[in-house]
Design an enzyme around this catalytic site. Structure first.
Site, PDB file in Angstrom:
ATOM      1  N   GLY A 162       0.862  -1.196   0.000  1.00  0.00           N
ATOM      2  CA  GLY A 162       0.000   0.000   0.000  1.00  0.00           C
ATOM      3  C   GLY A 162       0.885   1.229   0.000  1.00  0.00           C
ATOM      4  O   GLY A 162       2.026   1.199  -0.446  1.00  0.00           O
ATOM      5  N   ARG A 163       0.351   2.317   0.570  1.00  0.00           N
ATOM      6  CA  ARG A 163       1.091   3.588   0.535  1.00  0.00           C
ATOM      7  C   ARG A 163       2.464   3.455   1.204  1.00  0.00           C
ATOM      8  O   ARG A 163       3.479   3.896   0.672  1.00  0.00           O
ATOM      9  CB  ARG A 163       0.314   4.668   1.278  1.00  0.00           C
ATOM     10  CG  ARG A 163      -1.015   5.021   0.690  1.00  0.00           C
ATOM     11  CD  ARG A 163      -1.637   6.093   1.579  1.00  0.00           C
ATOM     12  NE  ARG A 163      -3.019   6.355   1.242  1.00  0.00           N
ATOM     13  CZ  ARG A 163      -4.042   5.670   1.728  1.00  0.00           C
ATOM     14  NH1 ARG A 163      -3.859   4.675   2.575  1.00  0.00           N
ATOM     15  NH2 ARG A 163      -5.280   5.962   1.368  1.00  0.00           N
ATOM     16  N   ILE A 164       2.475   2.873   2.413  1.00  0.00           N
ATOM     17  CA  ILE A 164       3.742   2.834   3.160  1.00  0.00           C
ATOM     18  C   ILE A 164       4.695   1.813   2.535  1.00  0.00           C
ATOM     19  O   ILE A 164       5.895   2.085   2.375  1.00  0.00           O
ATOM     20  CB  ILE A 164       3.484   2.568   4.659  1.00  0.00           C
ATOM     21  CG1 ILE A 164       2.620   3.707   5.243  1.00  0.00           C
ATOM     22  CG2 ILE A 164       4.810   2.452   5.427  1.00  0.00           C
ATOM     23  CD1 ILE A 164       2.163   3.511   6.682  1.00  0.00           C
ATOM     24  N   SER A 183       1.368  -8.712  -2.414  1.00  0.00           N
ATOM     25  CA  SER A 183       0.295  -7.755  -2.213  1.00  0.00           C
ATOM     26  C   SER A 183      -0.924  -8.269  -2.957  1.00  0.00           C
ATOM     27  O   SER A 183      -0.775  -9.038  -3.904  1.00  0.00           O
ATOM     28  CB  SER A 183       0.738  -6.424  -2.833  1.00  0.00           C
ATOM     29  OG  SER A 183      -0.037  -5.366  -2.364  1.00  0.00           O
ATOM     30  N   ARG A 244       1.604  -3.564  12.388  1.00  0.00           N
ATOM     31  CA  ARG A 244       0.926  -3.831  13.652  1.00  0.00           C
ATOM     32  C   ARG A 244       1.531  -5.102  14.244  1.00  0.00           C
ATOM     33  O   ARG A 244       1.787  -6.077  13.521  1.00  0.00           O
ATOM     34  CB  ARG A 244      -0.577  -4.033  13.452  1.00  0.00           C
ATOM     35  CG  ARG A 244      -1.359  -2.752  13.198  1.00  0.00           C
ATOM     36  CD  ARG A 244      -1.398  -1.848  14.432  1.00  0.00           C
ATOM     37  NE  ARG A 244      -2.158  -0.620  14.222  1.00  0.00           N
ATOM     38  CZ  ARG A 244      -1.627   0.542  13.827  1.00  0.00           C
ATOM     39  NH1 ARG A 244      -0.335   0.638  13.586  1.00  0.00           N
ATOM     40  NH2 ARG A 244      -2.395   1.607  13.703  1.00  0.00           N
ATOM     41  N   GLU A 273       1.014  -4.505  22.946  1.00  0.00           N
ATOM     42  CA  GLU A 273       1.588  -3.224  23.404  1.00  0.00           C
ATOM     43  C   GLU A 273       0.852  -2.713  24.634  1.00  0.00           C
ATOM     44  O   GLU A 273      -0.372  -2.840  24.684  1.00  0.00           O
ATOM     45  CB  GLU A 273       1.490  -2.176  22.278  1.00  0.00           C
ATOM     46  CG  GLU A 273       2.370  -2.533  21.113  1.00  0.00           C
ATOM     47  CD  GLU A 273       2.284  -1.538  19.960  1.00  0.00           C
ATOM     48  OE1 GLU A 273       1.764  -0.436  20.164  1.00  0.00           O
ATOM     49  OE2 GLU A 273       2.734  -1.888  18.867  1.00  0.00           O
ATOM     50  N   HIS A 291       6.983   1.962  19.145  1.00  0.00           N
ATOM     51  CA  HIS A 291       5.942   2.385  18.186  1.00  0.00           C
ATOM     52  C   HIS A 291       6.112   3.861  17.784  1.00  0.00           C
ATOM     53  O   HIS A 291       5.271   4.709  18.098  1.00  0.00           O
ATOM     54  CB  HIS A 291       4.532   2.143  18.761  1.00  0.00           C
ATOM     55  CG  HIS A 291       3.491   2.012  17.681  1.00  0.00           C
ATOM     56  ND1 HIS A 291       2.381   1.210  17.789  1.00  0.00           N
ATOM     57  CD2 HIS A 291       3.401   2.589  16.448  1.00  0.00           C
ATOM     58  CE1 HIS A 291       1.645   1.312  16.689  1.00  0.00           C
ATOM     59  NE2 HIS A 291       2.252   2.137  15.866  1.00  0.00           N
TER      60      HIS A 291
HETATM   61  C1  DGY Z   1      -0.704   4.420  12.442  1.00  0.00           C
HETATM   62  O1  DGY Z   1      -1.135   5.544  12.183  1.00  0.00           O
HETATM   63  O2  DGY Z   1      -1.392   3.434  12.235  1.00  0.00           O
HETATM   64  C2  DGY Z   1       0.667   4.337  12.993  1.00  0.00           C
HETATM   65  O3  DGY Z   1       0.947   3.094  13.508  1.00  0.00           O
HETATM   66  C3  DGY Z   1       0.857   5.428  14.021  1.00  0.00           C
HETATM   67  O4  DGY Z   1       2.176   5.483  14.429  1.00  0.00           O
END
Ligand code: DGY
Length: 328
Positions: A162-164, A183, A244, A273, A291
């Site tokens: 995706g974007r990241i 993907s 995540r 977390e 995080h």
């Molecule tokens: C998000 O925006 O989902 C990131 O994990 C925040 O740091």
């Protein structure tokens, strides 16, 4: 302390303290249900906040449950201060007619940059080096000290383009790294088709030297990387996670790192977390961050401003900029 529900301005509940420019923009338009705190709210504080609010800004660390939403008769919008929204019961929000929004795009570069920080830190033993340099015990340069692994020219594996994921892949060009990615949909590289190659997950796992996770957390991606997938990785390969925590089976990862069936890991997120699987902290071949993916001043202000815009739109009777729903 609760504000009496008498203001002519809409009521806003913020589960956390946000950067000052964001607070200033919000204070100009809304009455705060309570002063935002620099800590996680208790369940009771959350219930009271949701019960009085027309709009809520919450974070990825705040579970927005069906119970909270059912106790929120005035609530029109939950603006999640994150791009991921696995903390929100979207089905319950839809049942109550509450709009949910997120903060895409504005944190893409910050998170991609941090992924590279993790990759370089774990491959080049940056944290170990920093500790040694500070300790007063470093005896001076030597040919065999803290030898790491080359990054340039290695193969980068990206799971979730995706974007990241794409922003991480863009940066790989500067390191002359071919990218193998898995993907749902193929995407095209601005550098030509030989640079980003769409492959099945198994191939990415078995071929890549650095594997970076960029999928959202859902029922299908929970424990996407478990013992079986870790066993497919090269013993010289590194795993990176800025998505995540529950995407990785942390117990299986701990075992793989201890047995050195993979070379190392760079982690920004964890399964439970703020808890981190006991034992990870003792391993030298792991870099652990708390995080920090979107943690730049610029990104965090932009995330807040997107929340401001989404709330203004919804309370003003207009469509939100960044709605999320069950089918996303
Ligand atoms: C998000 O925006 O989902 C990131 O994990 C925040 O740091």
């Amino acid at each position: 302390m609760l504000t009496p529900v008498t203001s002519s301005r809409p009521f806003l509940y913020l589960t956390r303290l946000l950067p000052e420019p964001v607070l200033a923009a919000l204070r100009a338009e809304y009455a705060f249900v309570s002063e935002p705190l620099d800590r996680a709210p208790t369940t009771d504080e959350c219930l009271r906040g949701f019960a009085q609010a027309d709009a809520v800004i919450c974070t990825l660390a705040d579970p927005v449950t069906g119970e909270l939403l059912a106790a929120a008769p005035r609530l029109k919008i939950v603006a999640n201060y994150a791009v991921g929204y696995n903390n929100i019961d979207l089905a319950a929000a839809a049942r109550h007619g509450i709009i949910v929004t997120n903060t895409p795009d504005v944190l893409t570069d910050a998170t991609a940059d941090l992924t590279w920080a993790l990759m370089l830190a774990v491959a080049r033993r940056v944290i170990e080096g920093d500790r040694w340099a500070r300790s007063g015990t470093w005896p001076g340069w030597a040919p065999t000290q803290l030898l790491g692994t080359d990054v340039t020219g290695k193969t980068l594996g990206i799971i979730g383009m995706g974007r990241i994921g794409q922003a991480v892949a863009l940066r790989a060009q500067g390191f002359r790294m071919p990218v193998l990615y898995s993907s749902r949909r193929p995407c095209s590289s601005p550098f030509g088709s030989a640079t980003w190659m769409h492959r099945p997950l198994e191939e990415v796992l078995t071929q890549a030297d650095f594997i970076s996770l960029h999928v959202p957390l859902s029922d299908t991606t929970r424990h996407l990387i478990g013992a079986r997938e870790l066993a497919m990785m090269k013993p010289t390969a590194f795993l990176l996670n800025t998505s995540r925590g529950p995407v990785i089976d942390e117990a299986a990862l701990l075992a793989a790192l201890r047995q050195q069936t993979i070379a190392g890991a760079g982690l920004d997120v964890y399964e439970r977390e703020p808890l981190i699987a006991q034992g990870l902290e003792a391993l030298p071949n792991v870099v652990l961050l708390p995080h920090l993916g979107s943690a730049t001043q610029q990104a965090r202000i932009k995330m807040g401003m997107l929340c401001v815009e989404n709330i203004a739109a919804v309370l003003g009777g207009r469509p939100p900029l960044n709605p999320v729903s069950l089918k996303d």
